[in-house]
Design a protein around this motif. Structure first.
Motif, PDB file in Angstrom:
ATOM      1  N   GLY A  46      69.504-106.524  23.683  1.00 57.34           N
ATOM      2  CA  GLY A  46      69.805-106.549  22.256  1.00 57.34           C
ATOM      3  C   GLY A  46      69.754-105.193  21.583  1.00 57.34           C
ATOM      4  N   ILE A  47      68.970-104.280  22.153  1.00 56.99           N
ATOM      5  CA  ILE A  47      68.886-102.929  21.574  1.00 56.99           C
ATOM      6  C   ILE A  47      69.599-101.884  22.436  1.00 56.99           C
ATOM      7  N   GLY A  48      70.234-102.307  23.511  1.00 62.70           N
ATOM      8  CA  GLY A  48      70.972-101.377  24.364  1.00 62.70           C
ATOM      9  C   GLY A  48      70.097-100.454  25.193  1.00 62.70           C
ATOM     10  N   LEU A  49      68.877-100.884  25.471  1.00 63.63           N
ATOM     11  CA  LEU A  49      67.938-100.012  26.186  1.00 63.63           C
ATOM     12  C   LEU A  49      68.378 -99.699  27.611  1.00 63.63           C
ATOM     13  N   LEU A 128      60.544 -92.493  22.643  1.00 62.89           N
ATOM     14  CA  LEU A 128      61.620 -93.419  22.315  1.00 62.89           C
ATOM     15  C   LEU A 128      62.701 -92.651  21.578  1.00 62.89           C
ATOM     16  N   SER A 129      63.928 -92.889  21.881  1.00 65.38           N
ATOM     17  CA  SER A 129      65.008 -92.185  21.201  1.00 65.38           C
ATOM     18  C   SER A 129      65.151 -92.712  19.777  1.00 65.38           C
ATOM     19  N   PRO A 130      65.616 -91.872  18.866  1.00 68.55           N
ATOM     20  CA  PRO A 130      65.849 -92.342  17.499  1.00 68.55           C
ATOM     21  C   PRO A 130      66.811 -93.527  17.441  1.00 68.55           C
ATOM     22  N   SER A 131      67.800 -93.572  18.332  1.00 66.32           N
ATOM     23  CA  SER A 131      68.749 -94.692  18.296  1.00 66.32           C
ATOM     24  C   SER A 131      68.084 -96.009  18.689  1.00 66.32           C
ATOM     25  N   LEU A 132      67.169 -95.974  19.660  1.00 68.52           N
ATOM     26  CA  LEU A 132      66.460 -97.208  20.024  1.00 68.52           C
ATOM     27  C   LEU A 132      65.557 -97.673  18.888  1.00 68.52           C
ATOM     28  N   VAL A 133      64.856 -96.719  18.279  1.00 71.60           N
ATOM     29  CA  VAL A 133      63.983 -97.071  17.157  1.00 71.60           C
ATOM     30  C   VAL A 133      64.818 -97.662  16.028  1.00 71.60           C
ATOM     31  N   GLU A 134      65.967 -97.069  15.765  1.00 72.77           N
ATOM     32  CA  GLU A 134      66.847 -97.577  14.707  1.00 72.77           C
ATOM     33  C   GLU A 134      67.282 -99.013  14.992  1.00 72.77           C
ATOM     34  N   LYS A 135      67.612 -99.303  16.253  1.00 74.75           N
ATOM     35  CA  LYS A 135      68.029-100.659  16.622  1.00 74.75           C
ATOM     36  C   LYS A 135      66.863-101.644  16.506  1.00 74.75           C
ATOM     37  N   SER A 138      66.425-102.315  12.868  1.00 73.41           N
ATOM     38  CA  SER A 138      67.487-103.161  12.316  1.00 73.41           C
ATOM     39  C   SER A 138      67.245-104.630  12.658  1.00 73.41           C
ATOM     40  N   MET A 139      66.634-104.907  13.820  1.00 77.48           N
ATOM     41  CA  MET A 139      66.308-106.277  14.200  1.00 77.48           C
ATOM     42  C   MET A 139      65.027-106.761  13.530  1.00 77.48           C
ATOM     43  N   LEU A 143      59.256-103.009  11.137  1.00 78.79           N
ATOM     44  CA  LEU A 143      58.881-101.891  12.023  1.00 78.79           C
ATOM     45  C   LEU A 143      59.164-100.542  11.384  1.00 78.79           C
ATOM     46  N   ALA A 144      59.841-100.517  10.242  1.00 80.67           N
ATOM     47  CA  ALA A 144      60.203 -99.245   9.600  1.00 80.67           C
ATOM     48  C   ALA A 144      58.981 -98.377   9.330  1.00 80.67           C
TER      49      ALA A 144
END
Length: 151
Positions: A46-49, A128-135, A138-139, A143-144
């Motif tokens: 779901g987060i593209g990990l 953790l990459s910023p893109s994973l944290v962002e995903k 978003s879910m 967690l923000a």
């Protein structure tokens, strides 16, 4: 039953197999860790990990896991396994799982897993990459507040 999994952004449906039962005629305790693994991989999808791991050689390593058994599960049944992140740091996160039996209409099991990000090429922990944290955020918008620790 959906309200039993409120707050879990990913829900995985798993049919109970006859071969998962033990001599006491209920699902063996070890099997629940496989259920958690299946739910964890659905969350990762779901987060593209896993795709990110292919590109960066940085991915998840299970650091620790636990389970709390509340009610026995027997064949035949279908389980709904909710997964979510409950803690997030710069290089790791804690997942929570909740298993609901469709047959019983109740929570049967809960669990956690600490997952550490690891750079397989360099053989060390990684952020953790910023893109994973962002995903993840978003879910799970809650967690923000943790996201600032990942810079």
């Amino acid at each position: 039953m959906p309200n039993l999994l409120e707050g879990y952004p990913i829900v995985t449906e798993i049919p109970v197999a006859w071969g998962e039962m033990d001599a006491l005629n209920h699902v063996n305790n070890v099997v629940y860790f496989r259920y958690f693994e299946t739910a964890r991989l659905d969350y990762f999808a779901g987060i593209g990990l896993m795709e990110e791991m292919q590109a960066t050689q940085t991915g998840p390593v299970l650091s620790e896991t636990s389970s709390r058994y509340r009610r026995p599960v027997t064949y035949p049944d279908k389980l709904l396994v909710g997964s979510r992140i409950s803690e997030l740091t710069g290089d790791s996160f804690v997942m929570e799982y909740k298993i609901v039996s469709q047959q019983q209409g109740a929570v049967t099991t809960s669990g956690t897993a600490k997952v550490v990000m690891f750079n397989f090429k360099q053989q060390k922990r990684a952020s953790l990459s910023p893109s994973l944290v962002e995903k993840m955020v978003s879910m799970q918008p809650e967690l923000a507040e943790f996201a600032v620790t990942t810079d």
